[in-house]
Scaffold this motif. Sequence first.
Motif, short mmCIF file in Angstrom:
data_model
loop_
_atom_site.label_atom_id
_atom_site.label_comp_id
_atom_site.label_asym_id
_atom_site.label_seq_id
_atom_site.Cartn_x
_atom_site.Cartn_y
_atom_site.Cartn_z
N ILE A 6 0.83 -1.21 0.00
CA ILE A 6 0.00 0.00 0.00
C ILE A 6 0.86 1.25 0.00
CG2 ILE A 6 -1.66 1.34 1.37
CD1 ILE A 6 -2.81 -1.43 2.26
N VAL A 7 1.83 1.31 0.92
CA VAL A 7 2.70 2.49 1.00
C VAL A 7 3.57 2.61 -0.24
CG1 VAL A 7 4.59 3.57 2.30
CG2 VAL A 7 2.68 2.52 3.51
N PHE A 33 15.67 5.16 2.17
CA PHE A 33 15.50 3.83 2.74
C PHE A 33 15.94 2.71 1.81
CE2 PHE A 33 12.70 6.38 5.45
CZ PHE A 33 13.28 6.07 6.66
N ARG A 34 15.97 2.96 0.52
CA ARG A 34 16.54 1.97 -0.40
C ARG A 34 18.05 1.88 -0.22
NH1 ARG A 34 16.40 3.23 -5.98
NH2 ARG A 34 17.58 1.35 -6.29
N SER A 70 10.92 -2.16 2.42
CA SER A 70 10.34 -2.78 1.23
C SER A 70 9.43 -1.83 0.47
CB SER A 70 9.60 -4.07 1.58
OG SER A 70 8.65 -3.84 2.57
N SER A 71 8.73 -0.93 1.17
CA SER A 71 7.88 0.03 0.45
C SER A 71 8.71 0.98 -0.38
CB SER A 71 6.99 0.80 1.43
OG SER A 71 7.75 1.67 2.23
N SER A 72 9.90 1.33 0.09
CA SER A 72 10.76 2.21 -0.71
C SER A 72 11.22 1.51 -1.97
CB SER A 72 11.95 2.71 0.11
OG SER A 72 12.80 1.64 0.46
N ASN A 73 11.51 0.22 -1.88
CA ASN A 73 11.89 -0.54 -3.07
C ASN A 73 10.71 -0.73 -4.02
OD1 ASN A 73 14.81 -1.47 -2.90
ND2 ASN A 73 14.06 -1.95 -0.86
N ILE A 74 9.55 -1.00 -3.47
CA ILE A 74 8.35 -1.16 -4.29
C ILE A 74 8.02 0.14 -5.00
CG2 ILE A 74 5.84 -1.52 -4.17
CD1 ILE A 74 6.45 -3.68 -2.02
N LEU A 123 10.49 -8.69 -4.87
CA LEU A 123 10.76 -7.90 -3.66
C LEU A 123 10.04 -8.48 -2.44
CD1 LEU A 123 10.58 -4.31 -5.16
CD2 LEU A 123 12.59 -5.38 -4.13
N LEU A 124 8.83 -8.97 -2.63
CA LEU A 124 8.10 -9.57 -1.52
C LEU A 124 8.76 -10.86 -1.05
CD1 LEU A 124 4.40 -8.89 -2.55
CD2 LEU A 124 5.78 -7.68 -0.86
#
Length: 192
Positions: A6-7, A33-34, A70-74, A123-124
């Motif tokens: 979501i983020v 954050f990445r 993970s949200s930064s990578n997504i 990524l997940l």
Amino acid sequence: MCIALIVGIGVGVLQMSKNVLISSITRGYAELFRGLPIVITLFIVFFILPELGIYVNSYISAMIALSVWSSSNISVAVRGAIQSIPPTQFEAAHSLGLSSLQTMRYVILPQAFRRMLPSIIGLLSNLVQSTTLSVLIGNLDFLKSAQLVIERVEIMQGGSIAFQVYVLVLIVYFIICYPLSMLAKRLERSYR
């Protein structure tokens, strides 16, 4: 995973904003954050939040840190997928009278979704594997539980079952991650 998705999708879409402030902040979030190792992100959340007056246990700290990482990578995968859509799609949607929000929702994101899905699934899968690092901030994870079982058996029975337990851990992680990687490969082939 849900928080990260979501983020990550929200931040990825906002990185494409025409508002310079919004796009700069979201790109800064993603790059910050990445660029940090997951371990550093875990330590920052675990040790800095209490300094700010926010007291959470190690489980919540791990969840926040892994979600942020993970949200930064997504978000980067989302931004890349959106940027890969030809500009003519944006122009065509605007010529039909769609607003920028409608263009993103009905035209761009469905096309970008097909392009970003394989990398997001990868990524997940990486996120699932990275949960073992949460033991560094005192969180009891699956791998640490296996280690405790090995230690208890060695103390009580004197024998070692380390090989069998670690093979079981490997099988469990394989059962979780392999279907995700196969799904990513299948989706990548079907969307070409």
